[in-house]
Every structure is written in structure tokens, then in C-alpha cells.
Design a protein around this motif. Structure first.
Motif, PDB file in Angstrom:
ATOM      1  N   ARG A 163       0.839  -1.177   0.000  1.00  0.00           N
ATOM      2  CA  ARG A 163       0.000   0.000   0.000  1.00  0.00           C
ATOM      3  C   ARG A 163       0.883   1.239   0.000  1.00  0.00           C
ATOM      4  N   GLN A 164       0.322   2.279  -0.568  1.00  0.00           N
ATOM      5  CA  GLN A 164       1.065   3.527  -0.714  1.00  0.00           C
ATOM      6  C   GLN A 164       0.129   4.656  -0.327  1.00  0.00           C
ATOM      7  N   SER A 165       0.513   5.385   0.702  1.00  0.00           N
ATOM      8  CA  SER A 165      -0.290   6.525   1.143  1.00  0.00           C
ATOM      9  C   SER A 165       0.271   7.796   0.554  1.00  0.00           C
ATOM     10  N   LEU A 166      -0.555   8.825   0.497  1.00  0.00           N
ATOM     11  CA  LEU A 166      -0.143  10.101  -0.089  1.00  0.00           C
ATOM     12  C   LEU A 166       1.097  10.607   0.636  1.00  0.00           C
ATOM     13  N   GLY A 167       2.136  10.844  -0.137  1.00  0.00           N
ATOM     14  CA  GLY A 167       3.358  11.359   0.449  1.00  0.00           C
ATOM     15  C   GLY A 167       4.192  10.330   1.170  1.00  0.00           C
ATOM     16  N   GLN A 168       3.719   9.098   1.204  1.00  0.00           N
ATOM     17  CA  GLN A 168       4.452   8.028   1.883  1.00  0.00           C
ATOM     18  C   GLN A 168       5.077   7.092   0.856  1.00  0.00           C
ATOM     19  N   GLY A 169       5.984   6.311   1.334  1.00  0.00           N
ATOM     20  CA  GLY A 169       6.623   5.337   0.449  1.00  0.00           C
ATOM     21  C   GLY A 169       5.759   4.115   0.270  1.00  0.00           C
ATOM     22  N   LEU A 170       6.353   3.104  -0.299  1.00  0.00           N
ATOM     23  CA  LEU A 170       5.662   1.853  -0.558  1.00  0.00           C
ATOM     24  C   LEU A 170       5.771   0.960   0.674  1.00  0.00           C
ATOM     25  N   GLU A 171       4.640   0.451   1.139  1.00  0.00           N
ATOM     26  CA  GLU A 171       4.622  -0.385   2.347  1.00  0.00           C
ATOM     27  C   GLU A 171       4.243  -1.808   1.976  1.00  0.00           C
TER      28      GLU A 171
END
Lengths: 116, 110
Positions: free
Chosen positions: A36-44
Motif C-alpha cells: 500500500r502507498q499513502s499520499l506522500g508516503q513510500g511503498l509499504e
């Protein structure tokens, strides 16, 4: 050939509802991953499937998250009792398990989940 | 996973060559270097992977010096459609947990 497909492309749900996200990997790819990828976050990283088994579920953030894969192909990621912090783009990827690098992954377009 | 460092952003014009350098000083012997591209609202796209020297495909070239402590992704004759975020990853051939840092945002102008 066809790439990785995901459905739905967008999902808006109310807090507390359950959602199911679907992934169709590239034919012949035995490895399947959810991120999952949140806005402004990296790839989790969330989970990795080898065939129908999931040797690595270490990235699932809570027991509200589960995933299964059937027939060595389609995978479903289920989020129960959704929370606002679950809002993100959920990405599925697949790769060859043997004869290729598992760092060479092919991604679908993602499902954008919004929990209101 | 080896830590990587790459520029936050780069600007270019159509038709130019864009070179993005990634530093990975603590790369391990069995690590490979992989680059991904991501457009807004799309999933990441695998571009190229290499171990040493030079690798070229229809999209890009990857230059890796002998000490392997850095690598350079080269995009020849960019177009507006090459505007994207580019991620450099370092890991063993059987590593599978992709982890992206901030990446390099490449903006191509007309």
C-alpha cells in the motif's frame, strides 16, 4: 500479454465496513505481492504469496487485514472494520518465482481506498 | 537492504538525455541494482536491473562502476511522458520486499 489487473479502481467506504480488493496477476507468475502507498508516503509491503501459500505476512498492519490466493492466480485482500487510517492506494504486483529476479515485479494500477 | 541516496528532483527538456545517479555505499556482494518508474496515480513500473558494468534495454541504460558504490540511470532523448518519479533500489536477487524512498522527481519541459 495482459498485465496485472486490480478491481475496483476506486472504493469509497464508511468507517467500520468491510472491503474486498481483487488482484489478477500476470499469467504464469507464481509470486504475488500486496503493498500500500499513502499520499506522500513510500511503498509499504503487506504480504507475499508463493503459489497459494503466504510465507510472509509480516507487513499486514493488524488482524483486520487478511488475504488469500486461490488456484495460484487471483488474490483477494480483505480489510474488516475499516478505519480512516486504512485510506491508501493498495497495489498488487506479481513476478516469476524461478528463473527471474523477484525484485523485478510487475504492478497493477492499484485500488484507491477512501474510508469516510 | 542497502541504503540508497538519489537527488530529490531534476528538470530537463524534451530531447535531452537525463542521468540520475544513485549512491549505495554499503552495497553487498550479492546485491543487484534495480530502478522503477512511477507516474501519478499509477503503479510502479520496473525499468531496468543490473549487477555491474552496463545494462541497456529499450527504455534506459544503467551504468555501474567497478566499485558498485553508485549507479546511473540514463534516459535517452526524454519526452514529456517521461515526467515521473524514479526509484533506485538495492537488494539481493531473492529479496522481494520493495521499499521506495522519496525517489527522484524528473520533470520534462517542452
Amino acid at each position: 500479454g495482459a498485465g496485472v489487473s486490480q478491481s475496483p479502481s476506486n472504493k469509497v467506504t464508511e468507517k467500520g465496513k468491510d472491503v474486498e480488493l481483487r488482484c489478477d496477476p500476470i499469467s504464469g507468475h507464481t509470486a504475488l505481492y500486496w503493498y500500500r502507498q499513502s499520499l506522500g508516503q513510500g511503498l509499504e509491503f503487506l504480504i507475499y504469496f508463493q503459489g497459494n501459500s503466504a510465507p510472509d505476512k509480516s507487513g499486514l498492519p493488524s488482524d483486520r487485514f487478511s488475504a488469500e490466493r486461490t488456484g495460484g492466480s487471483v488474490s483477494t485482500l480483505t480489510i474488516q472494520r475499516t478505519q480512516q487510517e486504512d485510506s491508501a492506494v493498495y497495489l498488487c504486483a506479481s513476478s516469476l518465482e524461478y528463473g527471474g529476479s523477484t525484485y523485478e515485479q510487475y504492478f497493477g494500477p492499484g485500488t484507491r481506498l477512501t474510508v469516510t | 537492504l542497502a541504503k540508497t541516496t538519489q537527488p530529490i528532483s531534476m528538470d530537463s527538456y524534451e530531447g535531452q538525455e537525463v542521468n540520475i545517479t544513485c549512491s549505495h555505499n554499503n552495497i553487498a556482494t550479492n546485491d543487484y541494482i534495480t530502478w522503477y518508474q512511477q507516474f501519478p496515480s499509477q503503479g510502479p513500473r520496473f525499468i531496468i536491473q543490473g549487477y555491474k558494468t552496463k545494462v541497456t534495454n529499450e527504455v534506459a541504460s544503467l551504468f555501474i562502476p567497478a566499485d558498485r558504490k553508485s549507479s546511473t540511470l540514463s534516459l535517452p532523448r526524454v519526452s514529456l511522458s517521461d515526467t515521473a518519479v524514479y526509484y533506485c533500489l538495492v537488494g539481493g536477487r531473492n529479496d522481494y520486499k520493495l521499499s521506495f524512498g522519496a525517489g527522484t522527481t524528473v520533470t520534462v519541459r517542452a
